[in-house]
Design an enzyme around this catalytic site. Structure first.
Site, PDB file in Angstrom:
ATOM      1  N   SER A  22      53.575  17.628   0.975  1.00 24.50           N
ATOM      2  CA  SER A  22      52.777  18.264   1.735  1.00 24.50           C
ATOM      3  C   SER A  22      53.244  19.527   1.661  1.00 24.50           C
ATOM      4  O   SER A  22      54.289  20.302   1.723  1.00 24.50           O
ATOM      5  CB  SER A  22      52.987  17.473   3.033  1.00 24.50           C
ATOM      6  OG  SER A  22      52.470  18.218   4.194  1.00 24.50           O
ATOM      7  N   LYS A  73      46.738   7.421   9.449  1.00 27.04           N
ATOM      8  CA  LYS A  73      45.568   8.023  10.209  1.00 27.04           C
ATOM      9  C   LYS A  73      44.605   7.193  11.126  1.00 27.04           C
ATOM     10  O   LYS A  73      44.231   7.749  12.253  1.00 27.04           O
ATOM     11  CB  LYS A  73      44.706   8.961   9.397  1.00 27.04           C
ATOM     12  CG  LYS A  73      45.497   9.967   8.686  1.00 27.04           C
ATOM     13  CD  LYS A  73      44.201  10.908   8.051  1.00 27.04           C
ATOM     14  CE  LYS A  73      44.871  12.139   7.409  1.00 27.04           C
ATOM     15  NZ  LYS A  73      43.888  12.981   6.779  1.00 27.04           N
ATOM     16  N   ASN A  94      44.375  13.093  12.940  1.00 25.91           N
ATOM     17  CA  ASN A  94      45.352  13.741  12.002  1.00 25.91           C
ATOM     18  C   ASN A  94      46.215  14.479  12.726  1.00 25.91           C
ATOM     19  O   ASN A  94      47.356  15.067  12.020  1.00 25.91           O
ATOM     20  CB  ASN A  94      44.588  14.414  10.639  1.00 25.91           C
ATOM     21  CG  ASN A  94      44.018  15.543  11.284  1.00 25.91           C
ATOM     22  OD1 ASN A  94      43.482  15.718  12.416  1.00 25.91           O
ATOM     23  ND2 ASN A  94      44.114  16.536  10.501  1.00 25.91           N
ATOM     24  N   ASP A 109      40.130  17.382  10.354  1.00 21.63           N
ATOM     25  CA  ASP A 109      39.891  17.433   8.999  1.00 21.63           C
ATOM     26  C   ASP A 109      38.500  18.089   8.839  1.00 21.63           C
ATOM     27  O   ASP A 109      38.149  18.899   8.014  1.00 21.63           O
ATOM     28  CB  ASP A 109      40.140  16.073   8.110  1.00 21.63           C
ATOM     29  CG  ASP A 109      41.467  15.639   7.978  1.00 21.63           C
ATOM     30  OD1 ASP A 109      42.286  16.821   7.853  1.00 21.63           O
ATOM     31  OD2 ASP A 109      41.694  14.685   7.971  1.00 21.63           O
ATOM     32  N   GLY A 254      38.364  23.918  -1.810  1.00 17.90           N
ATOM     33  CA  GLY A 254      38.972  23.214  -0.801  1.00 17.90           C
ATOM     34  C   GLY A 254      39.839  23.877  -0.052  1.00 17.90           C
ATOM     35  O   GLY A 254      40.496  23.295   0.966  1.00 17.90           O
TER      36      GLY A 254
END
Ligand code: NAP
Length: 287
Positions: A22, A73, A94, A109, A254
């Site tokens: 992460s 999630k 999240n 998100d 992204g």
């Protein structure tokens, strides 16, 4: 490196499995340090069956909040006291805020994707948006765009039932938006894109492990008035985005989504704006 953990330091973190890859600890800790905020962010790998214990532990530790990632999630909602309306419709959370012992769930998100669109000055309210893919990211983006005023959302996916689920969810819960689902074929995509404003790739096709692939094979599937977004951020320019540039489209990768989903969580926990440029430099500078 100066020590910046004290008896007063407030805990934030990530619960999921796996978590070692992460970028969130680096993102949040760099921002805390830059703004001299007395917070720390750690990643916790939670084994199957221990989610409830982990959440109770975060409560006992008086953590200010935490992120939740795969595979929890959806499951996390069972252990929260309240969930925001948009996260409720998306069906996944999240980000959790510990509001004096009351755990409140959010989903940043889809909102992160929308912030990135706004940064690119791309209007989505009243527009037609076509999405390839129907996984977790597609669901959050499709529902959030509908929730925030998109007129039409079309989801194309190789497994039609997954796209159907998203479209039905939107049509049942958000009456200002019309949603449809189709099985993915490039010819159907081309047809839907004719009068669309935004196309978003939410499949992993084109990621680092398959950089030579693209969800489309023919550049004529696109047209120059289309805004093309790929939520993949490694590589920064996917094959789809290169094709879109050649077709004359405006494009977006992204990075904005990943940073803004974090920035929104940061704001929920600290009340402060994340230093976006610093974070971009820390995470994506090749130096
Ligand atoms: P996911 O839940 O696993 O969903 C993947 C989707 O892509 C599914 O709809 C799947 O179709 C489709 N798909 C996968 N491989 C395919 C193939 N070879 N051909 C056609 N369709 C295929 O994944 P996710 O969490 O939504 O993530 C999707 C992508 O977004 C990943 O690349 C991830 O790195 C990226 N992402 C970026 C951000 C960001 O902040 N920028 C955030 C989340 C995710 P089926 O339904 O048929 O299986």
């Amino acid at each position: 490196m100066n020590n910046r953990i004290y008896g007063t330091t407030k805990l934030t973190g990530l619960l999921g499995n796996p978590v070692k890859h992460s970028i969130s600890p680096n993102m949040h800790n760099s921002a805390f340090r830059k703004l001299a905020l007395d917070y720390a962010y750690l990643a916790f790998e939670i084994e199957d069956g221990f989610l409830e214990d982990a959440i109770n532990a975060m409560k006992i530790f008086k953590a200010k909040g935490f992120n939740i990632t795969m595979p929890y999630k959806e499951k996390v909602i069972d252990f929260l006291d309240a969930v925001s309306e948009d996260a409720q419709i998306i069906g996944s959370v999240n980000t959790v805020l510990n509001d004096n012992g009351k755990l409140v769930g959010y989903n940043t998100d889809g909102r992160g994707f929308i912030k990135a669109l706004e940064e690119s000055k791309m209007e989505y309210k009243g527009k037609k948006i076509v999405i390839a893919g129907a996984g977790g990211a597609a669901k959050a983006i499709a529902v959030q765009l509908a929730f925030e005023g998109a007129k039409e959302v079309v989801v194309l996916n190789r497994t039609l039932s997954n796209a159907d689920e998203i479209a039905n969810n939107i049509n049942e819960n958000i009456h200002t938006c019309n949603a449809r689902a189709l099985e993915f074929h490039e010819s159907s995509l081309k047809e839907e894109l004719q009068n669309a404003n935004i196309f978003v790739n939410c499949t992993p096709i084109g990621m680092k492990s398959n950089v030579d692939e693209s969800i489309i094979s023919d550049i004529s599937t696109l047209h120059k008035d289309l805004f093309v977004a790929d939520i993949i951020y490694d590589p920064l320019k996917t094959k789809l985005l290169s094709m879109a540039e050649k077709a004359g489209c405006r494009t977006m990768n992204g990075i904005g989504m990943i940073i803004y989903q974090g920035a929104l969580a940061f704001k929920i926990w600290t009340g402060e704006d994340m230093p976006i440029e610093l974070v971009k430099k820390v995470l994506f500078s090749k130096e």
